[in-house]
Design a protein around this motif. Structure first.
Motif, short mmCIF file in Angstrom:
data_model
loop_
_atom_site.label_atom_id
_atom_site.label_comp_id
_atom_site.label_asym_id
_atom_site.label_seq_id
_atom_site.Cartn_x
_atom_site.Cartn_y
_atom_site.Cartn_z
N ARG A 46 0.83 -1.21 0.00
CA ARG A 46 0.00 0.00 0.00
C ARG A 46 0.86 1.26 0.00
N VAL A 47 2.02 1.19 0.66
CA VAL A 47 2.95 2.32 0.60
C VAL A 47 3.44 2.50 -0.82
N LEU A 48 3.82 1.40 -1.47
CA LEU A 48 4.29 1.49 -2.86
C LEU A 48 3.20 2.04 -3.78
N ALA A 49 1.96 1.59 -3.56
CA ALA A 49 0.85 2.12 -4.37
C ALA A 49 0.66 3.61 -4.12
N GLY A 50 0.78 4.04 -2.85
CA GLY A 50 0.65 5.46 -2.53
C GLY A 50 1.76 6.29 -3.15
N LEU A 51 2.98 5.76 -3.14
CA LEU A 51 4.09 6.46 -3.77
C LEU A 51 3.87 6.59 -5.28
N ARG A 52 3.37 5.51 -5.87
CA ARG A 52 3.11 5.55 -7.32
C ARG A 52 2.06 6.60 -7.66
N GLU A 53 1.03 6.70 -6.83
CA GLU A 53 -0.01 7.72 -7.05
C GLU A 53 0.56 9.13 -6.94
N ARG A 54 1.60 9.31 -6.14
CA ARG A 54 2.24 10.62 -5.98
C ARG A 54 3.30 10.89 -7.04
N GLY A 55 3.49 9.93 -7.95
CA GLY A 55 4.45 10.14 -9.04
C GLY A 55 5.82 9.56 -8.80
N PHE A 56 5.99 8.74 -7.76
CA PHE A 56 7.28 8.16 -7.44
C PHE A 56 7.40 6.74 -8.00
N GLU A 57 8.61 6.38 -8.40
CA GLU A 57 8.99 5.00 -8.61
C GLU A 57 10.09 4.67 -7.61
N LEU A 58 10.16 3.41 -7.21
CA LEU A 58 11.18 2.99 -6.24
C LEU A 58 12.05 1.91 -6.87
N LEU A 59 13.36 2.07 -6.76
CA LEU A 59 14.30 1.07 -7.24
C LEU A 59 15.23 0.67 -6.11
N PRO A 60 15.37 -0.62 -5.83
CA PRO A 60 16.28 -1.05 -4.77
C PRO A 60 17.74 -0.87 -5.19
N PHE A 61 18.56 -0.41 -4.28
CA PHE A 61 19.99 -0.25 -4.55
C PHE A 61 20.70 -1.51 -4.04
N GLU A 62 20.62 -2.59 -4.83
CA GLU A 62 21.25 -3.85 -4.45
C GLU A 62 22.55 -4.06 -5.21
N ASP A 63 22.60 -3.52 -6.39
CA ASP A 63 23.78 -3.62 -7.24
C ASP A 63 24.00 -2.25 -7.88
N SER A 64 25.11 -1.61 -7.56
CA SER A 64 25.33 -0.24 -8.02
C SER A 64 25.37 -0.15 -9.54
N VAL A 65 25.90 -1.19 -10.21
CA VAL A 65 25.99 -1.17 -11.67
C VAL A 65 24.59 -1.26 -12.28
N VAL A 66 23.77 -2.19 -11.76
CA VAL A 66 22.40 -2.35 -12.27
C VAL A 66 21.59 -1.09 -12.03
N PHE A 67 21.71 -0.52 -10.83
CA PHE A 67 20.94 0.69 -10.53
C PHE A 67 21.36 1.84 -11.44
N ARG A 68 22.67 2.02 -11.61
CA ARG A 68 23.14 3.15 -12.43
C ARG A 68 22.66 3.00 -13.87
N ALA A 69 22.70 1.79 -14.39
CA ALA A 69 22.24 1.58 -15.77
C ALA A 69 20.76 1.92 -15.89
N GLU A 70 19.96 1.47 -14.92
CA GLU A 70 18.53 1.74 -14.95
C GLU A 70 18.26 3.24 -14.81
N TYR A 71 18.94 3.86 -13.88
CA TYR A 71 18.74 5.28 -13.61
C TYR A 71 19.16 6.14 -14.80
N GLU A 72 20.34 5.86 -15.30
CA GLU A 72 20.86 6.69 -16.39
C GLU A 72 20.03 6.51 -17.66
N GLU A 73 19.65 5.27 -17.98
CA GLU A 73 18.97 4.99 -19.26
C GLU A 73 17.52 5.44 -19.24
#
Length: 664
Positions: free
Chosen positions: A33-60
């Motif tokens: 429900r928190v994730l759904a509320g964030l989505r309604e407010r215009g947010f997406e959430l990405l876990p920072f588990e692998d810095s390379v994967v996160f950077r690729a997703e964020y940058e692209e």
């Protein structure tokens, strides 16, 4: 919206920044429900588990769009850090981002953090409300345990003094899938342990394990009738095992029997099948006694009615769908066990239930499926790509050797059938059962790769149409967890007894720590079945009689492996509506789904096939588009019937996730 959700969401206003860093050591944000509320407010959430994967997703996907003045996938992105060491993040993130810290210690300041952190996130909302209303001062560990038991689970162990009190609370808890966390189960056992009435019972295990509770109650039910001169065949159960705890359950007490009745209807408990004349049986007990095939047919009918009246809605939790899938599987397995005449009399009711549940699930999926990949996995996987991470957690908790069995194409109702065969053939095995969501589309190359890689399909976009990378993906995941390549084994195509000798040799390696095995039999049966799911059930029964499954489990258990079982997708009976006329345009041409690398082709195909629909599935590659066949139809020749997969239904999308254990 609740006070709990409001308290968390008030930290986030999308207009303040585009990049956010949330230090969240207790996964507070990973609530659906928190994730759904964030989505309604215009947010997406990405876990920072692998810095390379996160950077690729964020940058692209995000920064490139924002820098060019485009809106991008979302107004703002939250980098979710499962810890407090924000300073370890790349400096450019720290320079750009707005930082927020969340922890259960701060949110539950009046309760013991050591206890609260061991309570599942599904309870946080109710616990926050209880703290606000009832906690007038800071509580220590023992008082916090009593507080949570009272206000969340409606149990006061200090008031349990009679057998009927104990069994009422145990049955009530497990019927609604609310097993106590170990920290609370041990507390209850400590409070009750001095009572002579309860001394012989494994109290903590009964409160914490649904599998243990059901086995004990099942044995008590058969013994209850045996003591009254009623004997017969145990449907789905072996003779009472000598290793099961023995207990006298007060079945005649009104508070107990009303819950036991419901458990029989839902398939959690198995009735006693008897032949010949019976003594007078009270009305309340008849649901647990099957005197003839008509009684079993009536039991299935009542189960269908109960499910139809309790289907989740578009606003339900994913946990409600997991519970529904398990109940549905029990009822469907019983339905397929009926002879054809009696089954035909219930077919209309089954079809109505399938139609209703499919439509409800499709509506729910459109709204909530995007939040599932980010949910926490510590208690149990929510999606199949969570499975490796969950197993890694179990290794960290002391399960040094782990084996994962992936039964390709196994629906929950077919798992029930295999479980029942094992109960008769190998009664020392017990099963802690749950379910999780497959990836959409429910195709082998998509969902099974997710299982063995631990990745979302977007992260293996280049190989999404193949299963060939699975050995390397499995090995790579575990090497990232600190294992060496020779400590990890992958095997597929395991299906017959004559293959087990070679497998046994491979399993004998003294350095082996983790095993992943694909069992292909069910998928082969499904794709070759001419008689629908009843035909599949008959063939699975024959396969189980070969002894393959228990021999495989024995090999693993004998070598010290903790065994977990799941599937990549399930299957449904479907009727052909005609094939899309696009030649080779579709990349994957499943019976229930077609996938495209072109948005234009996907849109054209949807327009030319009215009984179909599209769904934007978060986590798929950006150039991977799905077209699903509507209802229980398939992209096959008109009126052709087959057992297939790829689409959205309870039987396809929710798959078993089971911990298998063997008593010594």
């Amino acid at each position: 919206m609740s006070a709990w959700i409001d308290r968390i969401l008030k930290e986030f206003t999308a207009d303040l920044a585009r990049l956010w860093i949330a230090a969240d050591p207790d996964d507070v944000l990973l609530d659906e429900r928190v994730l759904a509320g964030l989505r309604e407010r215009g947010f997406e959430l990405l876990p920072f588990e692998d810095s390379v994967v996160f950077r690729a997703e964020y940058e692209e996907r995000y920064r490139a769009a924002w820098d060019s003045g485009e809106s991008g996938p979302a107004k703002a992105l939250i980098l979710h850090l499962r810890g407090t060491n924000v300073g370890d993040l790349p400096w450019d993130y720290l320079r750009q981002a707005r930082q927020v810290s969340l922890s259960l210690a701060n949110l539950f300041a009046k309760l013991s953090y050591n206890v609260v952190r061991q309570i599942g996130p599904e309870h946080h909302e109710a616990l926050y409300a209880a703290q606000t209303q009832h906690a007038s001062q800071a509580l220590g560990e023992s008082l916090t345990k009593d507080f949570i038991l009272t206000h969340l689970f409606r149990i006061s162990p200090h008031l349990i003094s009679r057998p009927e009190d104990l069994w009422r609370e145990l049955l009530r808890l497990h019927y609604r899938d609310a097993a106590l966390p170990p920290v609370l189960g041990e507390h209850v056992a400590q409070v009750l342990g001095d009572s002579a009435v309860f001394k012989s019972l494994p109290l903590s295990e009964l409160f914490c394990s649904k599998a243990t509770l059901l086995r004990v109650v099942q044995e008590a039910w058969y013994r209850y009738w045996s003591d009254r001169g009623v004997t017969g065949t145990r449907t789905g159960e072996p003779p009472a095992p000598d290793f099961a705890a023995r207990a006298d359950v007060p079945f005649e007490h009104p508070d107990v029997r009303v819950i036991v009745d419901s458990m029989f209807l839902d398939g959690l408990l198995h009735p006693l099948a008897v032949n010949g004349a019976l003594p007078t049986i009270p009305e309340w007990a008849k649901v647990g006694i099957v005197q003839d095939p008509l009684a079993l047919r009536n039991l299935v009918g009542e189960g269908i009615k109960g499910l139809q009246g309790a289907l989740p809605t578009v606003d339900s939790s994913y946990r409600d769908w997991i519970s529904t899938a398990r109940r549905f599987g029990e009822v469907l397995a019983r339905f397929h066990s009926l002879d054809s005449t009696r089954a035909e009399g219930l077919r209309a009711a089954i079809v109505e239930l399938q139609t209703s549940s499919d439509e409800r699930l499709r509506q729910w999926t459109a709204k909530h499926y995007a939040d599932l990949p980010s949910l926490p996995v510590a208690k149990s996987p929510v999606m199949v790509h969570h499975v490796p991470r969950f197993l890694s957690i179990r290794r960290g908790a002391g399960e040094e050797k782990i084996a994962l069995l992936v039964f390709d194409g196994l629906a929950v109702d077919q798992w029930v059938q295999i479980r029942e065969a094992l109960a008769k053939r190998a009664p020392r095995y017990a099963f802690d059962e749950s379910a999780c969501f497959a990836w959409l589309p429910t195709l082998t190359s998509v969902s099974r790769q997710a299982i063995f890689s631990g990745l979302k399909p977007r992260e293996f976009a280049d190989t999404i149409e193949s299963t060939a990378p699975e050995p390397n993906q499995w090995s790579r995941f575990w090497q990232d967890q600190g294992l060496r390549a020779n400590e990890v084994l992958y095997r597929k195509g395991i299906k017959r007894n004559d293959q087990l000798a070679e497998l046994d040799g491979a399993l004998s390696s003294p350095v082996l720590k983790v095993v992943g095995i694909v069992v292909d039999t069910v998928d082969e049966i499904v794709h070759g079945a001419p008689l629908g799911k009843r035909g599949v059930a008959a063939l699975i029964e024959s396969w189980c009689e070969s002894g393959f499954v228990e021999r495989l489990l024995d090999q693993l258990a004998d070598k010290g492996f903790r065994v977990y079982l799941t599937a990549d997708h399930g299957n449904v009976e479907a009727v052909g509506q005609g094939r899309p006329k696009q030649g080779v345009a579709a990349e994957l041409r499943g019976e229930r789904v077609r996938t495209y690398r072109s948005e234009v082709l996907a849109a054209e195909s949807a327009t030319s096939n009215p009984n179909s629909y599209r769904l934007d599935v978060a986590g798929l590659p950006t150039n991977f588009f799905s077209l699903f066949a509507g209802g229980r139809s398939a992209f096959m020749p008109d009126a052709e019937q087959a057992v297939v997969h790829g689409g959205i239904s309870v039987e396809e999308l929710l798959v078993p996730f089971v911990k298998v254990s063997r008593s010594s």
